[in-house]
Design a protein around this motif. Structure first.
Motif, PDB file in Angstrom:
ATOM      1  N   VAL A  40       0.838  -1.198   0.000  1.00 52.06           N
ATOM      2  CA  VAL A  40       0.000   0.000   0.000  1.00 52.06           C
ATOM      3  C   VAL A  40       0.873   1.247   0.000  1.00 52.06           C
ATOM      4  CG1 VAL A  40      -1.804   1.240   1.255  1.00 52.06           C
ATOM      5  CG2 VAL A  40      -1.778  -1.269   1.249  1.00 52.06           C
ATOM      6  N   ARG A  41       0.501   2.230  -0.798  1.00 56.39           N
ATOM      7  CA  ARG A  41       1.165   3.534  -0.877  1.00 56.39           C
ATOM      8  C   ARG A  41       2.619   3.433  -1.339  1.00 56.39           C
ATOM      9  NH1 ARG A  41      -3.698   5.354  -1.331  1.00 56.39           N
ATOM     10  NH2 ARG A  41      -4.930   5.221   0.588  1.00 56.39           N
ATOM     11  N   SER A  57       0.283   3.568  -5.257  1.00 59.81           N
ATOM     12  CA  SER A  57      -0.579   2.388  -5.153  1.00 59.81           C
ATOM     13  C   SER A  57      -1.625   2.589  -4.055  1.00 59.81           C
ATOM     14  CB  SER A  57       0.258   1.128  -4.878  1.00 59.81           C
ATOM     15  OG  SER A  57       0.907   1.216  -3.626  1.00 59.81           O
ATOM     16  N   ASP A  58      -2.807   2.003  -4.276  1.00 57.00           N
ATOM     17  CA  ASP A  58      -3.907   2.178  -3.330  1.00 57.00           C
ATOM     18  C   ASP A  58      -3.912   1.078  -2.267  1.00 57.00           C
ATOM     19  OD1 ASP A  58      -4.915  -0.086  -4.587  1.00 57.00           O
ATOM     20  OD2 ASP A  58      -6.441   0.994  -5.725  1.00 57.00           O
ATOM     21  N   GLU A  59      -5.024   0.934  -1.559  1.00 60.93           N
ATOM     22  CA  GLU A  59      -5.112  -0.042  -0.465  1.00 60.93           C
ATOM     23  C   GLU A  59      -4.988  -1.481  -0.951  1.00 60.93           C
ATOM     24  OE1 GLU A  59      -7.072   2.458  -0.936  1.00 60.93           O
ATOM     25  OE2 GLU A  59      -7.126   3.673   0.880  1.00 60.93           O
ATOM     26  N   GLU A  60      -5.206  -1.713  -2.242  1.00 61.28           N
ATOM     27  CA  GLU A  60      -5.062  -3.048  -2.818  1.00 61.28           C
ATOM     28  C   GLU A  60      -3.722  -3.225  -3.529  1.00 61.28           C
ATOM     29  OE1 GLU A  60      -7.349  -5.228  -2.136  1.00 61.28           O
ATOM     30  OE2 GLU A  60      -8.567  -3.693  -1.127  1.00 61.28           O
ATOM     31  N   GLY A  61      -2.839  -2.248  -3.392  1.00 63.11           N
ATOM     32  CA  GLY A  61      -1.548  -2.303  -4.066  1.00 63.11           C
ATOM     33  C   GLY A  61      -1.603  -1.932  -5.535  1.00 63.11           C
ATOM     34  N   HIS A  76       9.264   2.166  -1.799  1.00 63.93           N
ATOM     35  CA  HIS A  76       8.491   2.193  -0.559  1.00 63.93           C
ATOM     36  C   HIS A  76       9.496   2.148   0.575  1.00 63.93           C
ATOM     37  CE1 HIS A  76       5.987   0.798   2.796  1.00 63.93           C
ATOM     38  NE2 HIS A  76       4.933   1.199   2.115  1.00 63.93           N
ATOM     39  N   THR A 286      -8.478  10.485   3.526  1.00 62.18           N
ATOM     40  CA  THR A 286      -7.659   9.318   3.876  1.00 62.18           C
ATOM     41  C   THR A 286      -6.438   9.786   4.661  1.00 62.18           C
ATOM     42  OG1 THR A 286      -8.310   8.241   1.813  1.00 62.18           O
ATOM     43  CG2 THR A 286      -6.428   7.307   2.981  1.00 62.18           C
ATOM     44  N   THR A 288      -3.373   7.655   6.707  1.00 63.04           N
ATOM     45  CA  THR A 288      -2.744   6.471   7.283  1.00 63.04           C
ATOM     46  C   THR A 288      -1.360   6.829   7.814  1.00 63.04           C
ATOM     47  OG1 THR A 288      -1.814   5.775   5.152  1.00 63.04           O
ATOM     48  CG2 THR A 288      -3.987   4.904   5.751  1.00 63.04           C
ATOM     49  N   ASN A 338       2.130  12.040   0.216  1.00 66.93           N
ATOM     50  CA  ASN A 338       2.725  10.717   0.455  1.00 66.93           C
ATOM     51  C   ASN A 338       4.139  10.912   0.978  1.00 66.93           C
ATOM     52  OD1 ASN A 338       2.604   7.868   0.428  1.00 66.93           O
ATOM     53  ND2 ASN A 338       3.750   7.801  -1.475  1.00 66.93           N
TER      54      ASN A 338
END
Length: 396
Positions: A40-41, A57-61, A76, A286, A288, A338
């Motif tokens: 994620v991210r 990338s989102d919560e699902e990659g 990352h 959002t 996180t 990000n």
């Protein structure tokens, strides 16, 4: 009635960059090369013909790459950076750090866990926040939006928070900026978050009451007294992590905590502040936060955050027209959606008094607050430290 509109301060990390949709293009999944779990991210970026482009990338990659490239970097904080010249369905990244297996948990919580953690809380001021000295620090942060990348590296001396000094303070030795555009401001915001939002600063009796803890019996510590505890919030599903505890000395040796939008909004912003922000048109979509810390021990037995890894993703909307706030954002950079950062500390024998007159106080981290004029001046000063500047080119 007093007019608060010119005093209201909100940190909303380039909301416009988030609000604008990514151009349509090919979708790709970014995944862990070992576990095959989605990442994620993760950031995917390139600089072509002098123009920087990126996707996240989102919560699902899943990331959507809607731009041409000859060489695409995928990165990352917790993984080795990788470059590709063409897209496949999945891009795998190698983890930098060894992950621990998931623990099968039950509703049963051993009674000794809460006794141990309460003992940690009772003694934490003496163990973690009583040192009157200073540490050498190495701080690195990277921030990416859809059209720019920003990297900042800062080294120097850090004066610790203690009974004598309520705030951290720094002396800067060297500062380096790498940016895809003319962004030359220095960014200490993540440094302050890693320090003021340290896990031990958050660990208190309220934290213990609001979480369930589980003992990982498969964990093998360096001594029999070291145990691993996993935890989850009793109320919110977006708050979880792990702690390594020395049960003999009642100290935390390392910790990791992930928090999502609901928990961050509840813990990091006062309810009244967020209500007022919403009245001015601000929204949090959002948010996180992923925090990893391992503590080192000084010769006097006190502990300090030896290594910290921090990643935050923030998407919001700014509907305000506050001219003073806009000018403040211009002078401090305004932030990015990000972000990821690292901090390394090592004990120093230097005396803080040797640097009297040189210390720059670090204001506490904030997201929505009524800042004093003194804190605003300090924010602007910290955003304009002397630094060398380099234009970003593609990774070698």
């Amino acid at each position: 009635m007093r007019d608060f509109t010119t005093e209201f301060t909100v940190l909303f990390f380039l909301a416009a960059a988030i609000a604008n949709a990514q151009p349509s293009g090919r979708k790709v999944v970014v995944a862990d090369a070992v576990s095959h779990e989605p990442i994620v991210r993760a950031s995917l970026y390139t600089k072509e013909n002098g123009r920087f482009r990126s996707s996240i990338s989102d919560e699902e990659g899943v990331a959507e790459v809607g731009f041409d490239f000859h060489r695409l970097t995928v990165s990352h904080l917790s993984y080795e950076r990788r470059q590709v010249s063409r897209l496949s369905d999945t891009i795998f990244l190698q983890p930098k750090y060894q992950s621990t297996a998931e623990v099968v948990v039950t509703n049963r919580e051993p009674e000794w866990i809460r006794r141990t953690l309460k003992a940690v809380v009772r003694q934490k001021e003496a163990h973690y926040f009583s040192h009157e000295g200073c540490e050498r620090y190495d701080y690195r942060t990277q921030s990416i939006s859809t059209n720019t990348i920003y990297r900042f590296h800062l080294t120097g001396l850090l004066r610790m928070r203690s009974a004598q000094h309520g705030r951290y303070a720094i002396v800067a030795d060297r500062a380096d900026i790498v940016s895809a555009d003319s962004t030359r401001l220095t960014d200490t915001s993540n440094l302050r978050r890693m320090l003021y939002e340290d896990f031990m600063a958050d660990l208190d009796n309220t934290f213990i009451r609001s979480h369930r803890f589980y003992h990982n019996a498969d964990y093998e510590g360096r001594t029999p007294d070291e145990v691993e505890l996993r935890f989850r919030s009793k109320k919110e599903s977006d708050d979880r992590g792990r702690i390594i505890v020395d049960t003999l000395r009642h100290v935390v040796l390392s910790a990791q905590r992930f928090t999502g939008t609901k928990t961050n909004r509840q813990e990091r912003i006062a309810t009244m502040m967020y209500a007022m922000a919403r009245a001015f048109g601000y929204r949090i979509d959002t948010w996180t936060r992923d925090y990893h810390v391992s503590y080192g021990e000084r010769t006097d037995g006190t502990l300090y955050p030896k290594e910290v890894r921090y990643k935050m993703y923030f998407a919001g909307r700014d509907g305000g027209e506050d001219k003073r706030q806009k000018e403040f954002n211009r002078q401090t950079g305004g932030g990015f959606p990000n972000m990821e950062a690292t901090l390394t500390l090592c004990p120093s024998t230097e005396e803080p008094s040797d640097y009297d007159g040189l210390w720059l106080e670090l204001p506490p981290s904030w997201y929505i607050a009524f800042n004093t004029d003194a804190d605003r001046r300090q924010e602007i000063l910290l955003s304009n430290l002397p630094a060398t500047f380099t234009i970003f080119e593609n990774e070698p």
